[in-house]
Motif scaffolding. Sequence first.
Motif, PDB file in Angstrom:
ATOM      1  N   GLN A 234       7.235  67.021  48.241  1.00 38.94           N
ATOM      2  CA  GLN A 234       8.677  66.980  48.450  1.00 38.94           C
ATOM      3  C   GLN A 234       9.027  67.828  49.664  1.00 38.94           C
ATOM      4  OE1 GLN A 234      11.009  67.714  44.924  1.00 38.94           O
ATOM      5  NE2 GLN A 234       9.493  66.814  43.563  1.00 38.94           N
ATOM      6  N   ALA A 235       9.983  67.355  50.456  1.00 34.78           N
ATOM      7  CA  ALA A 235      10.350  68.095  51.667  1.00 34.78           C
ATOM      8  C   ALA A 235      11.793  67.807  52.036  1.00 34.78           C
ATOM      9  CB  ALA A 235       9.444  67.708  52.833  1.00 34.78           C
ATOM     10  N   LEU A 236      12.450  68.822  52.616  1.00 36.71           N
ATOM     11  CA  LEU A 236      13.756  68.632  53.243  1.00 36.71           C
ATOM     12  C   LEU A 236      13.520  68.315  54.715  1.00 36.71           C
ATOM     13  CD1 LEU A 236      16.749  68.985  52.196  1.00 36.71           C
ATOM     14  CD2 LEU A 236      14.930  69.679  50.617  1.00 36.71           C
ATOM     15  N   LEU A 237      14.201  67.294  55.202  1.00 35.86           N
ATOM     16  CA  LEU A 237      14.035  66.838  56.579  1.00 35.86           C
ATOM     17  C   LEU A 237      15.327  67.094  57.344  1.00 35.86           C
ATOM     18  CD1 LEU A 237      12.379  63.385  55.781  1.00 35.86           C
ATOM     19  CD2 LEU A 237      11.266  65.616  56.007  1.00 35.86           C
ATOM     20  N   TRP A 238      15.221  67.863  58.426  1.00 32.97           N
ATOM     21  CA  TRP A 238      16.373  68.187  59.265  1.00 32.97           C
ATOM     22  C   TRP A 238      16.236  67.417  60.562  1.00 32.97           C
ATOM     23  CZ3 TRP A 238      19.823  71.523  56.949  1.00 32.97           C
ATOM     24  CH2 TRP A 238      19.344  72.230  55.846  1.00 32.97           C
ATOM     25  N   MET A 239      17.200  66.542  60.841  1.00 30.10           N
ATOM     26  CA  MET A 239      17.087  65.644  61.988  1.00 30.10           C
ATOM     27  C   MET A 239      18.267  65.793  62.932  1.00 30.10           C
ATOM     28  SD  MET A 239      15.851  62.325  59.783  1.00 30.10           S
ATOM     29  CE  MET A 239      16.647  62.948  58.283  1.00 30.10           C
ATOM     30  N   SER A 240      17.996  65.600  64.198  1.00 28.92           N
ATOM     31  CA  SER A 240      19.031  65.521  65.220  1.00 28.92           C
ATOM     32  C   SER A 240      19.107  64.079  65.695  1.00 28.92           C
ATOM     33  CB  SER A 240      18.700  66.460  66.387  1.00 28.92           C
ATOM     34  OG  SER A 240      19.664  66.344  67.403  1.00 28.92           O
ATOM     35  N   VAL A 241      20.289  63.482  65.563  1.00 26.26           N
ATOM     36  CA  VAL A 241      20.482  62.065  65.868  1.00 26.26           C
ATOM     37  C   VAL A 241      21.602  61.930  66.892  1.00 26.26           C
ATOM     38  CG1 VAL A 241      21.071  59.793  64.905  1.00 26.26           C
ATOM     39  CG2 VAL A 241      19.734  61.433  63.543  1.00 26.26           C
ATOM     40  N   ALA A 242      21.455  61.014  67.808  1.00 27.26           N
ATOM     41  CA  ALA A 242      22.513  60.750  68.772  1.00 27.26           C
ATOM     42  C   ALA A 242      23.814  60.466  68.019  1.00 27.26           C
ATOM     43  CB  ALA A 242      22.138  59.566  69.647  1.00 27.26           C
ATOM     44  N   LEU A 271      21.765  65.646  60.553  1.00 28.56           N
ATOM     45  CA  LEU A 271      21.404  64.754  59.452  1.00 28.56           C
ATOM     46  C   LEU A 271      20.303  65.433  58.638  1.00 28.56           C
ATOM     47  CD1 LEU A 271      21.984  61.930  58.233  1.00 28.56           C
ATOM     48  CD2 LEU A 271      20.106  61.048  59.625  1.00 28.56           C
ATOM     49  N   VAL A 272      20.483  65.473  57.324  1.00 27.88           N
ATOM     50  CA  VAL A 272      19.486  66.078  56.447  1.00 27.88           C
ATOM     51  C   VAL A 272      19.132  65.077  55.364  1.00 27.88           C
ATOM     52  CG1 VAL A 272      21.227  67.147  54.937  1.00 27.88           C
ATOM     53  CG2 VAL A 272      18.919  68.121  55.056  1.00 27.88           C
ATOM     54  N   ALA A 273      17.872  65.110  54.927  1.00 29.09           N
ATOM     55  CA  ALA A 273      17.416  64.213  53.871  1.00 29.09           C
ATOM     56  C   ALA A 273      16.365  64.920  53.036  1.00 29.09           C
ATOM     57  CB  ALA A 273      16.837  62.925  54.465  1.00 29.09           C
ATOM     58  N   GLN A 274      16.209  64.458  51.809  1.00 32.18           N
ATOM     59  CA  GLN A 274      15.144  64.958  50.943  1.00 32.18           C
ATOM     60  C   GLN A 274      14.164  63.827  50.689  1.00 32.18           C
ATOM     61  OE1 GLN A 274      16.101  65.791  46.878  1.00 32.18           O
ATOM     62  NE2 GLN A 274      14.152  66.782  46.449  1.00 32.18           N
ATOM     63  N   ALA A 275      12.902  64.077  51.010  1.00 33.07           N
ATOM     64  CA  ALA A 275      11.853  63.080  50.824  1.00 33.07           C
ATOM     65  C   ALA A 275      11.012  63.412  49.602  1.00 33.07           C
ATOM     66  CB  ALA A 275      10.956  63.013  52.055  1.00 33.07           C
ATOM     67  N   LEU A 276      10.705  62.389  48.818  1.00 32.94           N
ATOM     68  CA  LEU A 276       9.838  62.518  47.649  1.00 32.94           C
ATOM     69  C   LEU A 276       8.698  61.521  47.808  1.00 32.94           C
ATOM     70  CD1 LEU A 276      12.538  62.593  44.802  1.00 32.94           C
ATOM     71  CD2 LEU A 276      11.527  64.531  45.984  1.00 32.94           C
ATOM     72  N   ARG A 298      16.142  62.231  67.508  1.00 38.56           N
ATOM     73  CA  ARG A 298      15.660  62.942  68.689  1.00 38.56           C
ATOM     74  C   ARG A 298      14.758  64.115  68.334  1.00 38.56           C
ATOM     75  NH1 ARG A 298      21.430  63.330  71.806  1.00 38.56           N
ATOM     76  NH2 ARG A 298      21.818  64.700  70.030  1.00 38.56           N
ATOM     77  N   SER A 299      14.917  64.681  67.139  1.00 39.40           N
ATOM     78  CA  SER A 299      14.043  65.769  66.701  1.00 39.40           C
ATOM     79  C   SER A 299      13.988  65.766  65.184  1.00 39.40           C
ATOM     80  CB  SER A 299      14.547  67.127  67.212  1.00 39.40           C
ATOM     81  OG  SER A 299      15.790  67.463  66.615  1.00 39.40           O
ATOM     82  N   LEU A 300      12.914  66.330  64.638  1.00 41.77           N
ATOM     83  CA  LEU A 300      12.704  66.343  63.188  1.00 41.77           C
ATOM     84  C   LEU A 300      11.995  67.626  62.796  1.00 41.77           C
ATOM     85  CD1 LEU A 300      12.497  64.999  60.343  1.00 41.77           C
ATOM     86  CD2 LEU A 300      10.355  63.981  61.117  1.00 41.77           C
ATOM     87  N   GLU A 301      12.540  68.306  61.804  1.00 44.42           N
ATOM     88  CA  GLU A 301      11.905  69.482  61.215  1.00 44.42           C
ATOM     89  C   GLU A 301      11.745  69.219  59.728  1.00 44.42           C
ATOM     90  OE1 GLU A 301      12.861  74.137  59.999  1.00 44.42           O
ATOM     91  OE2 GLU A 301      14.278  73.008  61.249  1.00 44.42           O
ATOM     92  N   SER A 302      10.573  69.498  59.185  1.00 46.58           N
ATOM     93  CA  SER A 302      10.343  69.311  57.758  1.00 46.58           C
ATOM     94  C   SER A 302      10.083  70.654  57.097  1.00 46.58           C
ATOM     95  CB  SER A 302       9.158  68.373  57.498  1.00 46.58           C
ATOM     96  OG  SER A 302       7.979  68.887  58.089  1.00 46.58           O
ATOM     97  N   ALA A 303      10.683  70.855  55.922  1.00 45.71           N
ATOM     98  CA  ALA A 303      10.507  72.085  55.157  1.00 45.71           C
ATOM     99  C   ALA A 303      10.001  71.696  53.772  1.00 45.71           C
ATOM    100  CB  ALA A 303      11.824  72.850  55.041  1.00 45.71           C
ATOM    101  N   PRO A 304       8.718  71.909  53.489  1.00 50.85           N
ATOM    102  CA  PRO A 304       8.179  71.513  52.177  1.00 50.85           C
ATOM    103  C   PRO A 304       8.810  72.304  51.045  1.00 50.85           C
ATOM    104  CG  PRO A 304       6.580  72.825  53.393  1.00 50.85           C
ATOM    105  CD  PRO A 304       7.698  72.528  54.351  1.00 50.85           C
ATOM    106  N   VAL A 305       9.183  71.590  49.982  1.00 50.39           N
ATOM    107  CA  VAL A 305       9.785  72.214  48.804  1.00 50.39           C
ATOM    108  C   VAL A 305       8.677  72.617  47.848  1.00 50.39           C
ATOM    109  CG1 VAL A 305      11.288  71.857  46.810  1.00 50.39           C
ATOM    110  CG2 VAL A 305      11.927  70.927  49.048  1.00 50.39           C
ATOM    111  N   LEU A 306       8.634  73.899  47.494  1.00 52.71           N
ATOM    112  CA  LEU A 306       7.602  74.407  46.593  1.00 52.71           C
ATOM    113  C   LEU A 306       8.046  74.390  45.137  1.00 52.71           C
ATOM    114  CD1 LEU A 306       6.300  77.489  48.604  1.00 52.71           C
ATOM    115  CD2 LEU A 306       5.562  75.107  48.730  1.00 52.71           C
ATOM    116  N   ARG A 307       9.322  74.705  44.892  1.00 53.43           N
ATOM    117  CA  ARG A 307       9.788  74.799  43.508  1.00 53.43           C
ATOM    118  C   ARG A 307      11.293  74.623  43.442  1.00 53.43           C
ATOM    119  NH1 ARG A 307      10.902  78.981  39.595  1.00 53.43           N
ATOM    120  NH2 ARG A 307      10.579  80.645  41.114  1.00 53.43           N
TER     121      ARG A 307
END
Length: 324
Positions: A234-242, A271-276, A298-307
Amino acid sequence: MIDALDRALVHALHVDGRAPFSRIGSVLGVSTQTVARRFRRLAAEASLRVVGLAEPGRAGRTQWLLRLGAGPHTAQDLARALARRPDTSWVRLASGGTEILAVVQTPADDGHTLLLHDLPRTNGITAVSAHCLLHVYRGGPTGWRGREAVLTADQVRLLRPGREGPVTVRPLADTDLPLLETLGRDGRASHAELAAATGWSPATVARRLAELQASGALFFDVDLDDTVLGAIAQALLWMSVAPARLDEVARALAGHPELAFVAATTGPTNLVAQALCPDPAGLHAYLTRRLGALDAIRSLESAPVLRTVKGAGPLGPAPARVRR
């Protein structure tokens, strides 16, 4: 291990969180006792519960997504402290346990006590960023499709709560607070229990529930440890979109079965999303093949969810008994 019947029960509760176990059993082709037994086991082993939540906009609330940096020895204590607050939800530990993610609801017309007063004075926090949720494309009433891929269209139709005639809708009021607080702790509380909490008659409770659901001011969500459904990565995805393509991309992402949450936000990313996903390889494939194909990102940062420390509803003791 969770099996097909457990998955069908979770899907059924997403369709109608207050459906009687007798109706769920009839649709699934099993006994009421079997449904009740499965519910109890999932509640004990996978933190399953139903919660009733007010739609933030109808309740005059603004939602913020917080990212808090903290030392590895203090992050868990801070996350638990945030989870105990009534104005927080979805409190998670991420990024190796040194980042706390939380959704906070603040009155739209009031000062932001947590953001402006409490957090700046909290020892152990090394970084704070607050992102206002401008528009939620997936989440809340429209949850992760991984929980909703079991029942047939006919079964869903049989489970959906019926509407008997036109409903006169009154907006949320202070008098609804005891009702909402009780449903937030247990969305399957009986009409008698809700009547005791509100001072209304059971008939008034039933009528008000119908009004709030019909208007969209109240919805029922399902808290569950999604790892039992195979969502190991599981991860939170932080994106920059035009900006000109933000709505287009967000609507496309809202249709991706890998995502449980998609929202437009303020901040350096919009833009933020949660991926499972089933495993790290599945997450990698999603990031590189599905998201990588969208040139507007244009850019993407992922932050893995631990708990997950707190889910959709307030923390509280488990219900004393299972409601049928």
